[in-house]
Design a protein around this motif. Structure first.
Motif, PDB file in Angstrom:
ATOM      1  N   LEU A 124       0.828  -1.190   0.000  1.00 29.77           N
ATOM      2  CA  LEU A 124       0.000   0.000   0.000  1.00 29.77           C
ATOM      3  C   LEU A 124       0.875   1.257   0.000  1.00 29.77           C
ATOM      4  O   LEU A 124       0.601   2.218  -0.701  1.00 29.77           O
ATOM      5  N   LYS A 125       1.981   1.202   0.786  1.00 30.40           N
ATOM      6  CA  LYS A 125       2.860   2.368   0.833  1.00 30.40           C
ATOM      7  C   LYS A 125       3.490   2.599  -0.524  1.00 30.40           C
ATOM      8  O   LYS A 125       3.768   3.728  -0.910  1.00 30.40           O
ATOM      9  N   ALA A 126       3.716   1.515  -1.271  1.00 23.96           N
ATOM     10  CA  ALA A 126       4.367   1.643  -2.568  1.00 23.96           C
ATOM     11  C   ALA A 126       3.484   2.396  -3.552  1.00 23.96           C
ATOM     12  O   ALA A 126       3.984   3.030  -4.465  1.00 23.96           O
ATOM     13  N   VAL A 127       2.156   2.325  -3.385  1.00 22.91           N
ATOM     14  CA  VAL A 127       1.281   2.984  -4.362  1.00 22.91           C
ATOM     15  C   VAL A 127       0.778   4.340  -3.874  1.00 22.91           C
ATOM     16  O   VAL A 127       0.182   5.089  -4.628  1.00 22.91           O
ATOM     17  N   GLU A 128       1.014   4.640  -2.588  1.00 22.88           N
ATOM     18  CA  GLU A 128       0.552   5.926  -2.094  1.00 22.88           C
ATOM     19  C   GLU A 128       1.405   7.041  -2.659  1.00 22.88           C
ATOM     20  O   GLU A 128       2.611   6.881  -2.889  1.00 22.88           O
ATOM     21  N   THR A 129       0.782   8.202  -2.869  1.00 21.29           N
ATOM     22  CA  THR A 129       1.541   9.343  -3.371  1.00 21.29           C
ATOM     23  C   THR A 129       2.411   9.908  -2.241  1.00 21.29           C
ATOM     24  O   THR A 129       2.180   9.622  -1.058  1.00 21.29           O
ATOM     25  N   SER A 160       6.782   4.848   9.840  1.00 21.04           N
ATOM     26  CA  SER A 160       6.965   3.942   8.702  1.00 21.04           C
ATOM     27  C   SER A 160       6.618   4.650   7.394  1.00 21.04           C
ATOM     28  O   SER A 160       7.230   4.398   6.356  1.00 21.04           O
ATOM     29  N   HIS A 161       5.625   5.524   7.433  1.00 20.48           N
ATOM     30  CA  HIS A 161       5.290   6.277   6.225  1.00 20.48           C
ATOM     31  C   HIS A 161       6.394   7.265   5.872  1.00 20.48           C
ATOM     32  O   HIS A 161       6.701   7.471   4.698  1.00 20.48           O
ATOM     33  N   PHE A 162       6.998   7.865   6.876  1.00 19.16           N
ATOM     34  CA  PHE A 162       8.115   8.763   6.576  1.00 19.16           C
ATOM     35  C   PHE A 162       9.299   7.970   6.041  1.00 19.16           C
ATOM     36  O   PHE A 162      10.010   8.425   5.147  1.00 19.16           O
ATOM     37  N   SER A 163       9.498   6.782   6.572  1.00 21.76           N
ATOM     38  CA  SER A 163      10.590   5.931   6.074  1.00 21.76           C
ATOM     39  C   SER A 163      10.404   5.613   4.590  1.00 21.76           C
ATOM     40  O   SER A 163      11.376   5.539   3.836  1.00 21.76           O
ATOM     41  N   ALA A 164       9.155   5.427   4.176  1.00 22.34           N
ATOM     42  CA  ALA A 164       8.877   5.174   2.758  1.00 22.34           C
ATOM     43  C   ALA A 164       9.303   6.385   1.917  1.00 22.34           C
ATOM     44  O   ALA A 164       9.827   6.241   0.810  1.00 22.34           O
ATOM     45  N   LEU A 165       9.093   7.570   2.454  1.00 20.42           N
ATOM     46  CA  LEU A 165       9.529   8.790   1.749  1.00 20.42           C
ATOM     47  C   LEU A 165      11.051   8.857   1.678  1.00 20.42           C
ATOM     48  O   LEU A 165      11.618   9.287   0.671  1.00 20.42           O
ATOM     49  N   VAL A 166      11.707   8.429   2.736  1.00 23.21           N
ATOM     50  CA  VAL A 166      13.177   8.393   2.735  1.00 23.21           C
ATOM     51  C   VAL A 166      13.668   7.461   1.628  1.00 23.21           C
ATOM     52  O   VAL A 166      14.556   7.814   0.852  1.00 23.21           O
ATOM     53  N   ARG A 217      12.193   6.609  -1.042  1.00 25.88           N
ATOM     54  CA  ARG A 217      11.886   7.142  -2.380  1.00 25.88           C
ATOM     55  C   ARG A 217      12.817   8.260  -2.797  1.00 25.88           C
ATOM     56  O   ARG A 217      13.144   8.387  -3.976  1.00 25.88           O
ATOM     57  N   HIS A 218      13.201   9.100  -1.867  1.00 27.62           N
ATOM     58  CA  HIS A 218      13.821  10.369  -2.252  1.00 27.62           C
ATOM     59  C   HIS A 218      15.268  10.561  -1.816  1.00 27.62           C
ATOM     60  O   HIS A 218      15.823  11.629  -2.038  1.00 27.62           O
ATOM     61  N   THR A 219      15.873   9.557  -1.225  1.00 25.69           N
ATOM     62  CA  THR A 219      17.279   9.692  -0.817  1.00 25.69           C
ATOM     63  C   THR A 219      18.165   9.996  -2.016  1.00 25.69           C
ATOM     64  O   THR A 219      19.021  10.895  -1.962  1.00 25.69           O
ATOM     65  N   GLY A 220      17.950   9.279  -3.119  1.00 26.57           N
ATOM     66  CA  GLY A 220      18.767   9.496  -4.315  1.00 26.57           C
ATOM     67  C   GLY A 220      18.631  10.910  -4.844  1.00 26.57           C
ATOM     68  O   GLY A 220      19.618  11.572  -5.180  1.00 26.57           O
ATOM     69  N   LEU A 221      17.401  11.383  -4.896  1.00 26.23           N
ATOM     70  CA  LEU A 221      17.115  12.732  -5.414  1.00 26.23           C
ATOM     71  C   LEU A 221      17.812  13.799  -4.554  1.00 26.23           C
ATOM     72  O   LEU A 221      18.491  14.688  -5.064  1.00 26.23           O
ATOM     73  N   ARG A 236       7.850  16.750  -2.987  1.00 36.91           N
ATOM     74  CA  ARG A 236       9.197  16.758  -3.556  1.00 36.91           C
ATOM     75  C   ARG A 236       9.744  18.190  -3.583  1.00 36.91           C
ATOM     76  O   ARG A 236      10.903  18.439  -3.246  1.00 36.91           O
ATOM     77  N   THR A 237       8.895  19.125  -3.984  1.00 32.60           N
ATOM     78  CA  THR A 237       9.300  20.533  -4.027  1.00 32.60           C
ATOM     79  C   THR A 237       9.680  21.018  -2.632  1.00 32.60           C
ATOM     80  O   THR A 237      10.707  21.679  -2.441  1.00 32.60           O
ATOM     81  N   TRP A 238       8.828  20.687  -1.668  1.00 34.22           N
ATOM     82  CA  TRP A 238       9.055  21.104  -0.275  1.00 34.22           C
ATOM     83  C   TRP A 238      10.356  20.509   0.246  1.00 34.22           C
ATOM     84  O   TRP A 238      11.183  21.213   0.854  1.00 34.22           O
TER      85      TRP A 238
END
Lengths: 148, 199
Positions: B7-12, B26-32, B34-38, B79-81
């Protein structure tokens, strides 16, 4: 020169930032103007070189390190939630006052602490020679526990 | 657990950020994830240093974590934020590096190549000789980029590396779209002068 005004637009064209009509007009101009065509090809080549140089990649474990650090920060935050600022300050003040108070009383005789309203004669009957000091009583209590 | 991970994989990003703002680590970890590379790429482009970019990534996510309950999707995407935070951190780090370099190296500070760029991984899959050539090209590109003013470099590489729109770049850099147009144009003009003949 006329073509100077197209230089910025060429940059926008390459980045897909022109609307359809402006893009079509500029493409037509670039097709027929050698100077602008050279500028377009040069800018595209630079773009390609920047993209093909490769992206800097993070170390594989970086995301894990970040999450570990966040987990550590969360523990500290939980402790602070149990003792928020508005509790911590007065609590520390009470502890300090108690410590001062106990320290102040430790060297006093029991008669001074408990029987402040009594006369000297009454005190002499209750506790001859003023009685033990509070610190001594506490020490004895501790000693008794250790020897049991 | 597996269903939750799916579910986390499909959430925006914005959905994840909302749940993170409610206290879900855990939701913040999913953001980590996703966006560590960026964040790392942006930090590296601005600071020019592999080690500093790692530190910037850590600090960026730490600050984002503490502020995620105040993230407002009406003002722009997550992402902008996040990249606005990353850019601020990177600039602070870069300015500190510049001051230190100026103290030790004087006027030649701008010519000092960060030796850690040798450690930078590159994404191309090639043989050893090609890898060496690719590393040299990356070094040449990064050196030329580091000669640009930070604003030009950031605007250009957000477009080239991340293919962001000018309006998104403008939000990250807290400036106007026309300013971004000008920054990218001038960056390209400068690079063309520097990089012609460096192949």
């Amino acid at each position: 020169m006329e073509c100077r005004k197209y230089q910025l637009e060429i940059s926008l064209l390459i980045d897909g930032e022109l609307n359809e009509s402006s893009a079509a007009n500029l493409n037509e101009h670039v097709r027929t103007c050698p100077e602008c065509r050279a500028a377009y090809e040069e800018t595209e080549a630079l773009n390609g070189r920047l993209k093909n140089a490769g992206l800097p990649l993070p170390p594989p474990a970086l995301a894990r390190k970040v999450k570990e650090r966040l987990a550590g920060e969360t523990s500290v935050a939980d402790e602070r939630a149990l003792f928020p600022q508005w509790v911590r300050v007065p609590l520390i003040a009470v502890i300090v006052l108690l410590a001062i108070g106990i320290g102040n009383l430790a060297g006093r005789q029991m008669t001074e602490i408990i029987y402040v309203a009594q006369t000297d004669e009454q005190l002499e009957q209750l506790l001859p020679e003023g009685g033990p000091v509070l610190a001594g009583l506490l020490t004895e209590m501790t000693y008794e526990e250790d020897t049991q | 657990m597996s269903l939750q991970m799916d579910l986390k994989a499909v959430e925006t990003d914005e959905e994840l950020a909302f749940r993170a703002g409610q206290g879900s680590q855990s939701h913040f970890s999913a953001l980590v994830d996703r966006h560590t590379g960026l964040v790392y790429r942006v930090a590296f482009r601005i600071t020019g240093s592999h080690m500093e970019a790692e530190d910037v990534v850590q600090e960026t996510f730490l600050r984002a974590f503490k502020a995620v309950d105040r993230f407002d999707p009406a003002k722009g995407g997550f992402r902008t934020w996040l990249l606005a935070i990353a850019r601020n951190q990177s600039i602070n780090t870069f300015n500190t590096l510049k001051r230190k370099a100026l103290r030790f190296f004087g006027d030649r500070a701008g010519d000092r190549n960060d030796s850690s760029s040798e450690e930078v991984l590159i994404s191309t899959q090639q043989g050893v000789e090609d890898q060496l050539a690719a590393k040299q090209e990356l070094l040449a590109v990064q050196t030329a980029l580091m000669d640009l003013p930070e604003r030009q470099r950031t605007a250009l590489m957000l477009k080239v590396d991340e293919d962001m729109s000018y309006s998104e770049i403008a939000r990250i850099m807290k400036t106007s779209t026309s300013s971004v147009e000008s920054l990218i144009f001038r960056a390209r003009q400068q690079l063309l002068k520097r990089m012609q003949g460096r192949r």
